[in-house]
Structure formats: structure tokens, C-alpha cells
Design a protein around this motif. Sequence first.
Motif, PDB file in Angstrom:
ATOM      1  N   GLU A  29       1.110  -1.249   0.065  1.00 37.00           N
ATOM      2  CA  GLU A  29       0.202  -0.114  -0.084  1.00 37.00           C
ATOM      3  C   GLU A  29       0.873   1.313  -0.052  1.00 37.00           C
ATOM      4  O   GLU A  29       0.715   2.255  -0.852  1.00 37.00           O
ATOM      5  CB  GLU A  29      -0.988   0.115   1.063  1.00 37.00           C
ATOM      6  N   GLN A  30       1.908   1.145   0.916  1.00 41.31           N
ATOM      7  CA  GLN A  30       2.808   2.305   0.802  1.00 41.31           C
ATOM      8  C   GLN A  30       3.564   2.512  -0.361  1.00 41.31           C
ATOM      9  O   GLN A  30       3.490   3.788  -0.906  1.00 41.31           O
ATOM     10  CB  GLN A  30       3.626   2.227   1.835  1.00 41.31           C
ATOM     11  N   ARG A  32       2.444   2.240  -3.512  1.00 40.93           N
ATOM     12  CA  ARG A  32       1.474   2.450  -4.213  1.00 40.93           C
ATOM     13  C   ARG A  32       1.240   4.050  -4.204  1.00 40.93           C
ATOM     14  O   ARG A  32       0.654   4.662  -5.224  1.00 40.93           O
ATOM     15  CB  ARG A  32       0.036   2.057  -4.301  1.00 40.93           C
ATOM     16  N   ASN A  33       2.111   4.769  -3.279  1.00 39.04           N
ATOM     17  CA  ASN A  33       1.621   6.051  -3.303  1.00 39.04           C
ATOM     18  C   ASN A  33       2.297   6.856  -4.595  1.00 39.04           C
ATOM     19  O   ASN A  33       1.469   7.793  -5.066  1.00 39.04           O
ATOM     20  CB  ASN A  33       2.448   6.777  -1.981  1.00 39.04           C
ATOM     21  N   MET A  54     -10.162   1.273  -4.565  1.00 40.66           N
ATOM     22  CA  MET A  54      -9.691  -0.398  -4.936  1.00 40.66           C
ATOM     23  C   MET A  54     -10.748  -1.247  -5.227  1.00 40.66           C
ATOM     24  O   MET A  54     -11.621  -1.288  -4.410  1.00 40.66           O
ATOM     25  CB  MET A  54      -8.891  -0.577  -3.602  1.00 40.66           C
ATOM     26  N   THR A  57      -7.674  -6.689  -4.665  1.00 38.57           N
ATOM     27  CA  THR A  57      -6.219  -6.844  -4.317  1.00 38.57           C
ATOM     28  C   THR A  57      -6.052  -8.576  -4.348  1.00 38.57           C
ATOM     29  O   THR A  57      -6.942  -9.367  -3.635  1.00 38.57           O
ATOM     30  CB  THR A  57      -5.936  -6.382  -3.163  1.00 38.57           C
ATOM     31  N   SER A 103      -3.197  -5.148  -7.920  1.00 43.93           N
ATOM     32  CA  SER A 103      -4.376  -4.308  -7.251  1.00 43.93           C
ATOM     33  C   SER A 103      -5.077  -3.904  -8.663  1.00 43.93           C
ATOM     34  O   SER A 103      -4.475  -3.322  -9.486  1.00 43.93           O
ATOM     35  CB  SER A 103      -3.981  -3.217  -6.552  1.00 43.93           C
TER      36      SER A 103
END
Length: 138
Positions: A29-30, A32-33, A54, A57, A103
Motif C-alpha cells: 500500500e505504501q 502505491r503512493n 480499490m 487486491t 491491485s
Amino acid sequence: MFKTTVTPRFGDIDGLKHANNIAIAIWFEQARNPVFRLFTPDLDLSYEKWKLIMARTEYNYVGEMFYGSDVDIITYISKIGNSSFTVTQEAWQNDKIGAIGRSTIVHYDFINKKSVPVPDDIRKELEEHLQEESDSCK
């Protein structure tokens, strides 16, 4: 392609001394920033500004990852549709792959509650990071 380096924290490790599956999801998740910034440069989470939702996933845990060594998260776009795209991520530690994530993200209008086409300028930026999944992901 984007690369993010994560240092596993003590709390990311489970009783078997492996990186916990939830920690890996958080690392992805981090990482994907940078993709999120293509749509919302300041990452403002206000209802009016945020443009992504989203849809799906999935994670495949294919190797072990441990405390004590950094993990490189490789992030790239593997598919672009009309209003959605797929982000593929690989977690590497000590030159070995430990996890693969995919994702499906939808360009979304939260006010009107519907998907909307990815704008051409952002599509071009996504295409700059478009690549086929590596053999380790198949």
C-alpha cells in the motif's frame, strides 16, 4: 516502474520469524503512493479530490522475508483499461522474491458514485510505467 525500500519493523515479524502477511500488504500500500500521486499529487484524501477506489487486491507469498534486511518493493502498471488499471508489485529481499501483489484500481467519481475514464494525460503517465509481469510473477 517505481521502487520503494521498506525496513521491516520488529512488529512486522510473526512467531515463525517471517514477515507477516498483513505487513506485506501494508508495504505494498505504501509503495502505491507514487501511482496515487499521478491522480492526486498532494494525496489529499478529501471526498472532492480523491479519485481512486480499490476494486481488488491479491497477494501471492512465494518466499520468505525476515527482520534485519531491507525489502525493495517494485511497483509497475501491468494493464490499463478505460477506467481501471492493474498495479503489480514485487517484494524482494536479498535478491530473492518474497511476495507478488496485484491491485485493480478504478478511476472513480465519489460524488456521482460511478467510474469515469482515466484522463488522457494521466493515461500517458501510467503508460510510462507499463510493463509485462516478470517471469517470477507468472
